[in-house]
Design a protein around this motif. Structure first.
Motif, PDB file in Angstrom:
ATOM      1  N   ASP A 130      -6.364  22.432 -14.696  1.00 44.53           N
ATOM      2  CA  ASP A 130      -5.523  21.969 -13.586  1.00 44.53           C
ATOM      3  C   ASP A 130      -6.269  21.124 -12.551  1.00 44.53           C
ATOM      4  O   ASP A 130      -5.742  20.120 -12.075  1.00 44.53           O
ATOM      5  CB  ASP A 130      -4.841  23.152 -12.890  1.00 44.53           C
ATOM      6  N   LEU A 131      -7.490  21.535 -12.207  1.00 40.57           N
ATOM      7  CA  LEU A 131      -8.195  20.778 -11.170  1.00 40.57           C
ATOM      8  C   LEU A 131      -8.481  19.351 -11.658  1.00 40.57           C
ATOM      9  O   LEU A 131      -8.310  18.383 -10.909  1.00 40.57           O
ATOM     10  CB  LEU A 131      -9.487  21.486 -10.754  1.00 40.57           C
ATOM     11  N   ALA A 132      -8.857  19.236 -12.926  1.00 38.24           N
ATOM     12  CA  ALA A 132      -9.111  17.893 -13.481  1.00 38.24           C
ATOM     13  C   ALA A 132      -7.817  17.077 -13.463  1.00 38.24           C
ATOM     14  O   ALA A 132      -7.821  15.879 -13.144  1.00 38.24           O
ATOM     15  CB  ALA A 132      -9.639  18.018 -14.904  1.00 38.24           C
ATOM     16  N   ARG A 133      -6.718  17.744 -13.792  1.00 38.93           N
ATOM     17  CA  ARG A 133      -5.426  17.047 -13.797  1.00 38.93           C
ATOM     18  C   ARG A 133      -5.103  16.525 -12.393  1.00 38.93           C
ATOM     19  O   ARG A 133      -4.689  15.375 -12.214  1.00 38.93           O
ATOM     20  CB  ARG A 133      -4.333  18.010 -14.277  1.00 38.93           C
ATOM     21  N   PHE A 134      -5.305  17.376 -11.384  1.00 35.24           N
ATOM     22  CA  PHE A 134      -5.028  16.932 -10.005  1.00 35.24           C
ATOM     23  C   PHE A 134      -5.934  15.766  -9.638  1.00 35.24           C
ATOM     24  O   PHE A 134      -5.496  14.779  -9.045  1.00 35.24           O
ATOM     25  CB  PHE A 134      -5.230  18.083  -9.005  1.00 35.24           C
ATOM     26  N   GLY A 135      -7.213  15.910  -9.984  1.00 36.09           N
ATOM     27  CA  GLY A 135      -8.181  14.851  -9.663  1.00 36.09           C
ATOM     28  C   GLY A 135      -7.781  13.527 -10.298  1.00 36.09           C
ATOM     29  O   GLY A 135      -7.807  12.477  -9.656  1.00 36.09           O
ATOM     30  N   ARG A 136      -7.385  13.619 -11.568  1.00 28.79           N
ATOM     31  CA  ARG A 136      -6.980  12.403 -12.303  1.00 28.79           C
ATOM     32  C   ARG A 136      -5.770  11.760 -11.621  1.00 28.79           C
ATOM     33  O   ARG A 136      -5.736  10.551 -11.382  1.00 28.79           O
ATOM     34  CB  ARG A 136      -6.627  12.799 -13.735  1.00 28.79           C
TER      35      ARG A 136
END
Ligand SMILES: Cc1ncc(COP(=O)(O)O)c(C=O)c1O
Length: 372
Positions: A130-136
Motif C-alpha cells: 500500500d505505501l508504494a501504491r500511495f507513493g506511486r
C-alpha cells in the motif's frame, strides 16, 4: 472505562502463551466459531488475506453490540480512552499515540508528507504494497531493494541504495508476503542511523504473532528518536479488518504536525470493541496458540513434501510450490480454499494464511491429494 491490566501483565500473558502445549485449548470457556471443514463456493476457507478467521473476541463483540445505543454521538471520549489504553500498553505517553481507520491511514499520511517534501521512498521488495501504491500515485520516486538470497530484507543493500533525496524508508517487520523478521539489534542500528537522514516507518502489523527471541518492536526507539514511526493494526490478531482500527506511535512533533491530516473520527463501535479486545489477553493467548498449531500442521506438510518455505513469524507462511501461485490458487479454489495472490518476482511461491488447525489439515489433505 477502566484499564485492568498493566503492560507487564499483558506481556507476561503473551510470553506464557508461547509456552503453551500445542494440544488442547487454554480457553475452553469461550464458544468459538466452528472450523470450516466443509467449505463451499459461497463459504470457502479464507487463506488469502491474512485475516483472523476466528473473528473478534466475545468481549469485543459484546462491546460492539452494546455500543449501538451510543452511536449517534461523536466519539471523542472513546478516542481518548482508546488512545490512553494504547499508550499504557506500550508504556509510552499518550502524546506519542494517534489512532486511525486501520494502519493504512498512517501509511497513506506518511506517503503524503513525503510527497509534499518531494522525497524518494526507499523500501524492500516484495513487501506490503500500500505505501508504494500511495507513493506511486503521488508521483514519488520509489527505490525498491530486492530481498537477499535468504529472502530476508537486505538492510545493507538498502543502505547502499539510499539517495540524498530519500525522505521516507518503509520496513515491514515481520515482512509480508515473506514472514521473515529483521534481527532486533541490526534493526535498531539501522533505524538510529537512517533516521538521521529520513523518516523510518516500521510497520508492525503482525507484531502480536511473533514468538522469536530475535524480534523486538521498535516502539522503544520512538521516544528517543524524532524520525521513527511505528504502526500497528487491530486488523490481524484482534480480527478488526472490517472494523478499521490502526495505531501509530511517533514523536509528538509528528503527531501534532499530522493532526490536521488524520481523520480523528473513528467509528464508535470499532473503538469500543478495540478497547475490550486489547484487554482480552486470554483471547490473544488462544489465538497465538491456534496459530502455532496451524504452523506445525503446515510445516509438517511442507517438510513431508520436501517443499522449501520461509519460517513463519506471523499468521501466514510463504512456500515454494514449484509451480505458479496462480496455478495453485486455481487448483485449491476447486476445493473451495482461497490462497494468496502472486507476489512477483516469486511467481512459484504461495502465501498461505494460517486460519484454523482443522482448516489447515483440510488444506494439507487436499494439497497432498493434488500434488504428491
Ligand atoms: C504489513 C501490513 N500492513 C498493513 C496492513 C493493513 O492494515 P489495516 O487493516 O490496519 O489497514 C496489512 C494488511 O494486510 C499488512 O499486511
Amino acid at each position: 472505562m477502566t484499564i485492568k491490566f498493566s503492560r507487564r501483565e499483558w506481556l507476561a500473558g503473551i510470553t506464557s502463551a508461547s509456552g503453551l502445549l500445542i494440544s488442547g485449548s487454554p480457553v475452553s470457556a469461550q464458544n468459538f466459531m466452528e472450523p470450516n471443514v466443509n467449505p463451499t463456493a459461497e463459504n470457502p476457507i479464507r487463506a488469502h488475506f491474512n485475516e483472523n478467521v476466528y473473528g473478534q473476541s466475545h468481549k469485543a463483540r459484546e462491546a460492539i453490540a452494546s455500543s449501538a445505543k451510543d452511536s449517534h454521538k461523536y466519539a471523542f471520549r472513546d478516542l481518548l480512552a482508546l488512545q490512553a489504553l494504547m499508550a499504557k500498553l506500550e508504556d509510552i505517553p499518550t502524546k506519542y499515540v494517534a489512532l486511525g481507520a486501520g494502519s493504512t491511514e498512517f501509511l497513506e499520511k506518511a506517503a503524503v508528507f513525503n510527497a509534499v517534501a518531494g522525497g524518494d521512498i526507499l523500501l524492500p521488495i516484495p513487501t506490503y504494497g500500500d505505501l508504494a501504491r500511495f507513493g506511486r500515485t503521488l508521483g514519488s520516486k520509489l527505490i525498491e531493494v530486492p530481498v537477499g538470497d535468504d529472502m530476508h530484507i537486505n538492510l545493507d543493500a538498502m543502505r547502499a541504495a539510499m539517495t540524498d533525496n530519500t525522505k521516507l524508508i518503509y520496513l515491514c517487520n515481520p515482512n509480508n508476503p515473506i514472514p521473515s523478521i529483521i534481527e532486533k539489534n541490526v534493526l535498531k542500528e539501522f533505524c538510529n542511523e537512517m533516521s538521521e537522514r529520513a523518516t523510518v516507518l516500521i510497520d508492525e502489523a503482525y507484531f502480536e504473532y511473533v514468538d522469536n527471541p530475535n524480534y523486538e518492536s521498535m516502539i522503544s526507539l520512538v521516544k528517543e528518536n524524532k524520525n521513527i514511526i511505528v504502526t500497528r493494526t487491530a486488523s490481524k490478531i484482534h480480527a478488526f479488518a472490517g472494523m478499521r482500527i490502526g495505531v501509530c506511535y511517533a514523536h509528538p512533533d509528528f503527531i501534532k504536525r499530522s493532526f490536521g491530516m488524520f481523520t480523528n473520527s473513528l467509528n464508535l463501535p470499532a473503538m469500543r470493541g478495540a478497547y475490550a479486545s486489547y484487554q482480552d489477553y486470554e483471547y490473544q493467548k488462544f489465538l497465538k496458540h491456534k496459530n502455532k498449531e496451524c504452523q506445525i500442521i503446515i510445516t509438517k506438510m511442507l517438510n513431508d513434501m520436501r517443499l522449501e518455505y520461509i519460517e513463519s513469524n506471523a499468521n501466514f507462511i510463504f512456500f515454494n510450490a514449484g509451480r505458479t501461485s496462480t496455478e495453485v490458487a486455481k487448483t485449491m479454489k476447486k476445493h473451495h480454499i482461497l490462497t494468496g495472490r502472486p507476489f512477483p518476482p516469486f511467481k512459484n511461491w504461495v502465501r498461505l494464511s494460517l486460519t484454523k488447525p482443522e482448516e489447515m489439515k483440510y488444506f494439507a489433505e487436499k494439497y497432498k491429494e493434488e500434488y504428491s
